[in-house]
Design a protein around this motif. Structure first.
Motif, PDB file in Angstrom:
ATOM      1  N   GLU A  74      33.813  25.828  36.593  1.00  0.00           N
ATOM      2  CA  GLU A  74      32.918  25.790  35.433  1.00  0.00           C
ATOM      3  C   GLU A  74      33.688  25.254  34.226  1.00  0.00           C
ATOM      4  O   GLU A  74      34.875  25.568  34.056  1.00  0.00           O
ATOM      5  N   PRO A  75      33.023  24.452  33.375  1.00  0.00           N
ATOM      6  CA  PRO A  75      33.710  23.945  32.180  1.00  0.00           C
ATOM      7  C   PRO A  75      34.126  25.094  31.260  1.00  0.00           C
ATOM      8  O   PRO A  75      33.394  26.067  31.100  1.00  0.00           O
ATOM      9  N   ARG A  76      35.300  24.940  30.699  1.00  0.00           N
ATOM     10  CA  ARG A  76      35.803  25.962  29.780  1.00  0.00           C
ATOM     11  C   ARG A  76      35.424  25.579  28.352  1.00  0.00           C
ATOM     12  O   ARG A  76      35.161  24.420  28.063  1.00  0.00           O
ATOM     13  N   ALA A  77      35.430  26.570  27.483  1.00  0.00           N
ATOM     14  CA  ALA A  77      35.147  26.315  26.066  1.00  0.00           C
ATOM     15  C   ALA A  77      36.289  25.499  25.464  1.00  0.00           C
ATOM     16  O   ALA A  77      37.454  25.720  25.772  1.00  0.00           O
ATOM     17  N   ILE A  78      35.914  24.527  24.625  1.00  0.00           N
ATOM     18  CA  ILE A  78      36.918  23.681  23.972  1.00  0.00           C
ATOM     19  C   ILE A  78      36.698  23.748  22.465  1.00  0.00           C
ATOM     20  O   ILE A  78      35.582  23.555  21.988  1.00  0.00           O
ATOM     21  N   THR A  79      37.775  24.007  21.743  1.00  0.00           N
ATOM     22  CA  THR A  79      37.703  23.976  20.272  1.00  0.00           C
ATOM     23  C   THR A  79      38.847  23.108  19.760  1.00  0.00           C
ATOM     24  O   THR A  79      39.919  23.050  20.354  1.00  0.00           O
ATOM     25  N   VAL A  80      38.590  22.434  18.653  1.00  0.00           N
ATOM     26  CA  VAL A  80      39.588  21.573  18.026  1.00  0.00           C
ATOM     27  C   VAL A  80      39.677  21.972  16.563  1.00  0.00           C
ATOM     28  O   VAL A  80      38.663  22.067  15.865  1.00  0.00           O
ATOM     29  N   THR A  81      40.910  22.199  16.100  1.00  0.00           N
ATOM     30  CA  THR A  81      41.134  22.588  14.708  1.00  0.00           C
ATOM     31  C   THR A  81      42.123  21.620  14.079  1.00  0.00           C
ATOM     32  O   THR A  81      43.212  21.393  14.613  1.00  0.00           O
ATOM     33  N   ASP A  82      41.722  21.018  12.952  1.00  0.00           N
ATOM     34  CA  ASP A  82      42.620  20.141  12.201  1.00  0.00           C
ATOM     35  C   ASP A  82      43.386  20.986  11.192  1.00  0.00           C
ATOM     36  O   ASP A  82      42.791  21.757  10.429  1.00  0.00           O
ATOM     37  N   LEU A  83      44.704  20.833  11.167  1.00  0.00           N
ATOM     38  CA  LEU A  83      45.536  21.568  10.223  1.00  0.00           C
ATOM     39  C   LEU A  83      45.841  20.689   9.007  1.00  0.00           C
ATOM     40  O   LEU A  83      45.836  19.460   9.101  1.00  0.00           O
ATOM     41  N   PRO A  84      46.098  21.294   7.855  1.00  0.00           N
ATOM     42  CA  PRO A  84      46.342  20.515   6.632  1.00  0.00           C
ATOM     43  C   PRO A  84      47.530  19.552   6.732  1.00  0.00           C
ATOM     44  O   PRO A  84      47.554  18.522   6.069  1.00  0.00           O
TER      45      PRO A  84
END
Length: 187
Positions: A74-84
């Motif tokens: 099953e596809p896993r949750a993906i999150t992307v965070t841009d840092l300063p």
């Protein structure tokens, strides 16, 4: 002995073609597999039947359309965070990646082809849908025109039987109706 080798080669060609179509997000049909593999209908049909009924590696989506049975998780949750500071954090399920701007650009280059393929497939789907709609409308318009032509011809016939004067507007010319039916005025 050579028949077994040829059979393996044909099965391999059919399966490779199916996987290629699947990877590109295209519908898998016998006709498509025949066109791309260069094999005959009889050979492709036999292998597709075996892949469905004996091997269980292919399934029917709808009549004439197939898809491989892939054992993906099953596809896993993906999150992307841009840092300063320009860094990026990518979380995929429990996996955490911290990427530098250079790594982000390298990853973007790798994913660009997949994104373009997805965009092309969506455009192909949209154009196909719109083309189908236009064809349906055109067919309905032609049916309406044919109905009108037939009713006008029946009306003219009835007027002739009643003895309508030849200068009556419906009796003056029958040519446009005939021409429309034959398609010369539609083009």
């Amino acid at each position: 002995m050579t028949e077994g080798i040829q059979e393996k080669t044909n099965r391999s060609r059919v399966w490779t073609t199916i996987m290629e179509l699947h990877r590109n997000g295209q519908q898998i049909t016998r006709q498509r597999v025949i066109e791309l593999s260069g094999l005959t209908y009889h050979i492709v049909d036999g292998h597709i039947t075996n892949l469905i009924e004996r091997e269980g590696t292919l399934r029917r989506v709808i009549d004439g359309v197939f898809e491989p049975i892939m054992p993906f998780a099953e596809p896993r949750a993906i999150t992307v965070t841009d840092l300063p500071d320009g860094m990026m954090i990518v979380e995929i399920g429990d996996l955490l990646l911290t990427l530098s701007p250079v790594e982000v650009r390298m990853l973007a280059k790798r994913l660009q082809g997949d994104a373009q393929t997805a965009a092309n497939l969506q455009m192909q789907h949209d154009v196909g849908f719109l083309t189908h709609e236009v064809q349906l409308r055109l067919m309905r318009q032609r049916q309406e025109q044919n109905g009108l032509i037939e009713s006008l011809q029946a009306e003219i016939k009835a007027m002739k039987k009643k003895g309508a004067p030849p200068d009556h507007p419906r009796m003056v010319s029958q040519e446009p109706a005939t021409s429309i039916r034959q398609g010369s005025l539609l083009s």
